[in-house]
Motif scaffolding. Structure first.
Motif, PDB file in Angstrom:
ATOM      1  N   VAL A   1       0.576  -0.978   0.289  1.00 43.34           N
ATOM      2  CA  VAL A   1       0.093   0.354  -0.023  1.00 43.34           C
ATOM      3  C   VAL A   1       0.399   1.075  -0.128  1.00 43.34           C
ATOM      4  CG1 VAL A   1      -1.394   1.279   1.366  1.00 43.34           C
ATOM      5  CG2 VAL A   1      -1.408  -0.862   1.362  1.00 43.34           C
ATOM      6  N   ARG A   2       0.828   1.946  -1.204  1.00 47.98           N
ATOM      7  CA  ARG A   2       1.447   2.692  -0.757  1.00 47.98           C
ATOM      8  C   ARG A   2       0.573   4.773  -0.818  1.00 47.98           C
ATOM      9  NH1 ARG A   2       4.553   0.614   0.863  1.00 47.98           N
ATOM     10  NH2 ARG A   2       6.557  -0.041  -0.296  1.00 47.98           N
ATOM     11  N   SER A   3      -0.971   4.470  -1.265  1.00 46.08           N
ATOM     12  CA  SER A   3      -1.858   5.360  -0.662  1.00 46.08           C
ATOM     13  C   SER A   3      -2.603   5.164  -0.253  1.00 46.08           C
ATOM     14  CB  SER A   3      -2.094   6.356  -2.052  1.00 46.08           C
ATOM     15  OG  SER A   3      -2.495   5.077  -3.035  1.00 46.08           O
ATOM     16  N   VAL A   4      -3.583   6.044   0.599  1.00 41.64           N
ATOM     17  CA  VAL A   4      -4.635   6.037   1.645  1.00 41.64           C
ATOM     18  C   VAL A   4      -5.590   6.788   1.398  1.00 41.64           C
ATOM     19  CG1 VAL A   4      -5.510   5.927   3.698  1.00 41.64           C
ATOM     20  CG2 VAL A   4      -3.234   4.457   3.423  1.00 41.64           C
ATOM     21  N   LEU A   5      -6.663   6.797   0.699  1.00 46.03           N
ATOM     22  CA  LEU A   5      -7.767   7.962   0.592  1.00 46.03           C
ATOM     23  C   LEU A   5      -8.416   8.051   1.077  1.00 46.03           C
ATOM     24  CD1 LEU A   5      -9.217  10.322  -1.318  1.00 46.03           C
ATOM     25  CD2 LEU A   5     -10.046   8.964  -2.417  1.00 46.03           C
ATOM     26  N   SER A   6      -8.576   9.462   2.625  1.00 46.66           N
ATOM     27  CA  SER A   6      -9.851   8.749   3.263  1.00 46.66           C
ATOM     28  C   SER A   6     -11.299  10.369   3.297  1.00 46.66           C
ATOM     29  CB  SER A   6      -9.376   8.789   4.447  1.00 46.66           C
ATOM     30  OG  SER A   6     -10.807   8.464   5.567  1.00 46.66           O
ATOM     31  N   SER A   7     -12.687   9.940   3.206  1.00 43.27           N
ATOM     32  CA  SER A   7     -13.573  10.781   2.818  1.00 43.27           C
ATOM     33  C   SER A   7     -14.621  10.398   4.118  1.00 43.27           C
ATOM     34  CB  SER A   7     -13.872  11.305   1.943  1.00 43.27           C
ATOM     35  OG  SER A   7     -14.788  12.057   1.336  1.00 43.27           O
ATOM     36  N   GLY A   8     -15.842  11.593   4.910  1.00 44.92           N
ATOM     37  CA  GLY A   8     -16.781  10.847   4.653  1.00 44.92           C
ATOM     38  C   GLY A   8     -17.153  11.396   6.782  1.00 44.92           C
ATOM     39  N   MET A   9     -15.744  11.075   7.154  1.00 43.31           N
ATOM     40  CA  MET A   9     -15.642  11.326   8.723  1.00 43.31           C
ATOM     41  C   MET A   9     -13.612  11.644   8.890  1.00 43.31           C
ATOM     42  SD  MET A   9     -15.708   7.893  10.806  1.00 43.31           S
ATOM     43  CE  MET A   9     -15.303   8.577  12.201  1.00 43.31           C
ATOM     44  N   ARG A  10     -13.981  11.638  10.172  1.00 43.12           N
ATOM     45  CA  ARG A  10     -12.697  12.203  11.064  1.00 43.12           C
ATOM     46  C   ARG A  10     -11.908  11.429  10.475  1.00 43.12           C
ATOM     47  NH1 ARG A  10     -11.014  11.788  16.552  1.00 43.12           N
ATOM     48  NH2 ARG A  10      -8.609  13.216  16.893  1.00 43.12           N
ATOM     49  N   LEU A  11     -10.591  11.622  10.340  1.00 44.06           N
ATOM     50  CA  LEU A  11      -9.720  11.244  10.445  1.00 44.06           C
ATOM     51  C   LEU A  11      -8.305  11.078  11.351  1.00 44.06           C
ATOM     52  CD1 LEU A  11      -8.273   7.283   9.378  1.00 44.06           C
ATOM     53  CD2 LEU A  11      -7.049   9.166   7.036  1.00 44.06           C
ATOM     54  N   SER A  12      -8.040  11.140  12.615  1.00 43.37           N
ATOM     55  CA  SER A  12      -7.440  11.568  13.488  1.00 43.37           C
ATOM     56  C   SER A  12      -6.099  11.416  13.159  1.00 43.37           C
ATOM     57  CB  SER A  12      -7.672  11.424  14.953  1.00 43.37           C
ATOM     58  OG  SER A  12      -7.019   9.185  14.875  1.00 43.37           O
ATOM     59  N   ASP A  13      -5.009  12.232  13.663  1.00 46.17           N
ATOM     60  CA  ASP A  13      -3.526  12.669  13.889  1.00 46.17           C
ATOM     61  C   ASP A  13      -2.866  11.564  14.259  1.00 46.17           C
ATOM     62  OD1 ASP A  13      -3.901  15.333  12.355  1.00 46.17           O
ATOM     63  OD2 ASP A  13      -3.741  16.718  14.228  1.00 46.17           O
ATOM     64  N   GLU A  14      -3.258  11.229  15.635  1.00 51.58           N
ATOM     65  CA  GLU A  14      -3.114   9.875  15.984  1.00 51.58           C
ATOM     66  C   GLU A  14      -3.273   8.711  14.953  1.00 51.58           C
ATOM     67  OE1 GLU A  14      -0.840   7.018  18.046  1.00 51.58           O
ATOM     68  OE2 GLU A  14      -0.806   9.594  18.153  1.00 51.58           O
ATOM     69  N   THR A  15      -4.137   8.028  13.900  1.00 48.71           N
ATOM     70  CA  THR A  15      -4.270   7.482  13.381  1.00 48.71           C
ATOM     71  C   THR A  15      -3.467   7.347  11.632  1.00 48.71           C
ATOM     72  OG1 THR A  15      -6.876   6.560  14.328  1.00 48.71           O
ATOM     73  CG2 THR A  15      -5.754   6.805  11.517  1.00 48.71           C
ATOM     74  N   LYS A  16      -3.059   8.674  11.896  1.00 42.81           N
ATOM     75  CA  LYS A  16      -2.672   9.331  10.395  1.00 42.81           C
ATOM     76  C   LYS A  16      -1.499   8.781  10.932  1.00 42.81           C
ATOM     77  CE  LYS A  16      -5.454  12.375   8.501  1.00 42.81           C
ATOM     78  NZ  LYS A  16      -5.581  13.612   8.254  1.00 42.81           N
ATOM     79  N   ARG A  17      -0.458   8.890  11.899  1.00 41.93           N
ATOM     80  CA  ARG A  17       0.764   8.531  13.013  1.00 41.93           C
ATOM     81  C   ARG A  17       0.652   7.219  12.677  1.00 41.93           C
ATOM     82  NH1 ARG A  17      -0.347  12.895  16.218  1.00 41.93           N
ATOM     83  NH2 ARG A  17       1.405  14.385  15.518  1.00 41.93           N
TER      84      ARG A  17
END
Length: 549
Positions: free
Chosen positions: A307-323
Motif C-alpha cells: 500500500v502506497r496511498s490511503v484516501l479517506s473521506s466522510g469522517m474524521r481521520l485523526s492525527d494519531e491514526t495517520k501517524r
C-alpha cells in the motif's frame, strides 16, 4: 472519439487487455473481458424488464463484484444506476424506490426479505435481481410477505445467457447518488454520465503523473501500458461517492478493484486481501475503518504490504491514526473534504509522520464565500461558506427549489454551497473547518438527522419527550446520543426501546447512548438548551466509562 464516458474506456480495455484482472474478491475473479460479458448479459436482462435509457436501477447491496458489473451495464446503456444504503430497513428502502422510480432492484439474498417487503408496498413494484452471498441472515423484523421472496431472478442465471453492450451509450445518461443531507429526507444528486469522466481527469491521471488523454484510444493505451500498477481496496461502501468514483477511476487506468465482499468490516480478511492481492491503494472512511485495520496490521510482519496511498473521506481521520498508518508503510494519506453534491473542497495530505498534523488546504476549484457571496479565500482571517465551482452535478432529482438553493449561480458561475463554515488561515489556502449550520450527526461517515430519530423515539408509547445529538466518539467521530423523558407513570425499558428503534431505523441511526431524564427543561418557546444538555451528557457518559474500567 472524444473522451467522455467511463463505459467507452472500459469496453476498449476489454478488447485491448481482455485477460487483465479487473475485479477480484474472496470468491470471484473477473477479467476485463468477463466484466464486459457479464455487463452485457445484465444489459440484456434490463432490456427484457422494459428498462429504457433514463430509467433507474436501484443497487441495494454492500460491496460486491456484481455491484460494479451492474454499474457498468447501466452506464453503458444510458440507464441511471442508483446506489442505496444497504443498512436501510424496508420502509426506508421503499421511500427511495418510490422517489427514484426504480424499475429494477438489485440486492443480495441476505437482504431478500427487506427488498421483498419494500417492493411489495409499492403500486408498481420493481423487478428484483438477486445476488448470491454468504447466507447472512437478514436483520430482525424484516420478514417478507408470503410468496414475495420467490419473485426475484437469480443473477447467476442472468449472466449464464449472453448479451452485448452497445458500442457507445446513448446521450443523456445519469448517475443518481442519494445523500442524507441535512433535512432528514435523502435526496438523489444527479450526475451527468456523459461528462462524468472528464470531471475526474485530474484525480485519475495528473495525480498519477500521467499525461491526460484526449480520446478514448489514448486512455485505453495508457491502461494497456499498466504503469503505474493500481490495485485499489475500497473499505468504504460503493454507495458513497469516494469509494465508487475511486473504483471507477482504477478501472479506467486498467487497474484492479479488490472487493471486500462483506456487509461488515472484517479487518483480518481485509489485511489478507491487502497482502494476497498486492493492494496499492486503500479507501477508508476515517477512524471507524482505519482503527480496526490498524489493530491487525500492526501485528503482521508485512504491515500494510504494498500500500502506497490511503484516501479517506466522510469522517474524521485523526492525527494519531495517520501517524500509525505512516509507521506501517511509506505511503501518502489524502484526507478528503468532499460531498455527494461536489468537490473535493479541500484535502489534508501527509507523506510521513513528520507531516502530521496536516492542515486542510483548498483545492483549485474551491472557494470561500462571505455573506455577500463574494469570494474571500485569498483574505487571511476571512470567515465564509465553503463552495466549489468545478465539475458539478445537474442538481437534485425532481427538486428544482433545493437545486437552486444548493447550486446558486453567482456572477455567472455555478457553485455548490453545502453549508460548511470555514476560516481562511493563510495565503496558501489552508482553512479551519468550523462546522455546518445544522444539527446533522456524522457517525462513521453516515449522516444522521436528529429529527428522524427523535420522531422514532416519540413513536414509543413510553417516551414523552426526546432530543438527539452527536457526542464525541474516538472511533466513529460522533455517536448518536438520545436524551429521553418517560411518559407519566411509565418506565422506559432500554432493551424494548432498542427493539422498537430497530424496526424503524437503519442500525447506524439508532442511538449508541440513551439517557433518561425527568425533563428536558424546555423554555416557554419549546426550545432545549442543547449546549448544556450536551455537557451534562458528556459528563455522565465519561463517568459511566470510568466506572466500567
Amino acid at each position: 472519439m472524444r473522451l467522455g464516458r467511463y463505459s467507452d474506456v472500459l469496453q476498449g480495455i476489454a478488447e485491448a487487455s481482455p485477460d487483465r484482472p479487473a475485479i477480484v474478491s474472496r470468491d470471484r475473479r473477473l477479467t476485463y473481458r468477463r466484466l464486459a460479458e457479464e455487463a452485457g448479459a445484465v444489459a440484456r436482462y434490463l432490456q427484457q424488464c422494459g428498462v429504457r435509457p433514463g430509467d433507474s436501477v436501484a443497487l441495494y447491496c454492500y460491496n460486491r463484484p456484481e455491484f460494479l458489473v451492474v454499474l457498468h451495464a447501466c452506464l453503458a446503456t444510458g440507464v441511471a444506476p442508483v446506489p442505496i444504503n444497504f443498512r436501510y430497513r424496508a420502509t426506508e428502502l421503499r421511500d427511495l424506490l418510490r422517489d427514484s422510480a426504480a424499475r429494477v432492484l438489485v440486492h443480495p439474498a441476505s437482504l431478500g426479505s427487506v427488498a421483498a417487503e419494500a417492493a411489495s408496498a409499492l403500486d408498481r413494484p420493481p423487478a428484483r435481481l438477486q445476488l448470491d452471498d454468504d447466507g447472512t441472515e437478514p436483520p430482525a423484523g424484516t420478514n417478507p410477505p408470503d410468496g414475495e421472496a420467490a419473485a426475484a431472478v437469480a443473477y447467476r442465471d442472468v449472466v449464464a445467457e449472453p448479451g452485448e453492450l452497445p458500442a457507445t451509450p446513448p446521450p443523456g445518461g445519469e448517475l443518481r447518488l442519494y445523500t442524507g443531507g441535512t433535512t432528514g429526507r435523502p435526496r438523489a444528486v444527479v450526475w451527468d454520465a456523459d461528462h462524468l469522466l472528464e470531471g475526474k481527469l485530474f484525480s485519475i491521471y495528473t495525480l498519477a503523473g500521467l499525461e491526460v488523454p484526449e480520446t478514448v484510444e489514448e486512455a485505453v493505451a495508457i491502461a494497456a501500458d499498466g504503469t503505474p500498477r493500481v490495485a485499489t481496496l475500497p473499505l468504504a461502501p460503493f454507495m458513497h461517492g469516494t469509494a465508487l468514483f475511486t473504483s471507477l477511476n482504477t478501472l479506467v487506468l486498467g487497474g484492479t478493484v479488490i472487493v471486500h465482499a462483506t456487509p461488515h468490516l472484517d479487518a483480518e480478511e481485509a489485511l489478507r486481501q491487502i497482502h494476497d492481492e498486492g493492494a496499492t491503494r486503500l479507501v477508508l472512511a476515517g477512524d471507524a475503518v482505519a482503527l480496526p485495520l490498524l489493530t491487525v496490521a500492526e501485528q503482521a510482519p508485512a504491515g500494510l504490504g504494498q500500500v502506497r496511498s490511503v484516501l479517506s473521506s466522510g469522517m474524521r481521520l485523526s492525527d494519531e491514526t495517520k501517524r500509525r498508518l505512516h509507521a506501517l508503510a511509506e505511503l501518502s494519506i489524502v484526507d478528503l473534504l468532499a460531498a455527494t453534491e461536489g468537490g473535493p473542497f479541500a484535502t489534508a495530505v501527509s507523506h510521513g509522520v513528520d507531516d502530521v498534523p496536516a492542515g486542510l488546504r483548498l483545492m483549485a476549484d474551491a472557494a470561500v464565500l462571505d455573506d455577500d457571496d463574494a469570494e474571500v479565500q485569498h483574505r487571511v482571517g476571512a470567515l465564509g461558506r465553503l463552495a466549489f465551482r468545478g465539475a458539478l452535478p445537474k442538481g437534485y432529482l425532481r427538486d428544482e427549489a433545493k437545486t437552486r438553493a444548493a447550486f446558486p449561480v453567482i456572477g455567472g458561475r455555478r457553485y455548490v454551497v453545502p453549508g460548511d463554515w470555514v476560516r481562511v488561515l493563510d495565503d496558501d489556502g489552508h482553512i479551519e473547518l468550523l462546522g455546518r449550520g445544522s444539527a446533522v450527526v456524522n457517525t462513521g461517515g453516515e449522516k444522521v438527522y436528529p429529527a428522524e430519530v427523535e420522531q422514532a423515539l416519540l413513536d414509543h408509547p413510553y417516551v414523552a419527550d426526546a432530543v438527539v445529538f452527536g457526542s464525541p466518539d474516538p472511533r466513529f467521530g460522533e455517536a448518536v446520543t438520545a436524551v429521553v423523558v418517560s411518559a407519566v407513570g411509565a418506565s422506559i425499558g432500554l432493551d424494548d426501546l432498542a427493539d422498537h428503534l430497530g424496526r424503524r431505523l437503519a442500525g447506524y441511526k439508532k442511538p449508541r447512548h440513551v439517557l433518561v431524564r425527568d425533563s428536558l427543561r424546555r423554555s416557554a418557546h419549546g426550545k432545549v438548551d442543547l449546549a448544556s444538555l450536551k455537557q451534562e451528557a458528556a459528563a455522565e457518559l465519561l463517568e459511566t466509562r470510568q466506572a466500567h474500567r
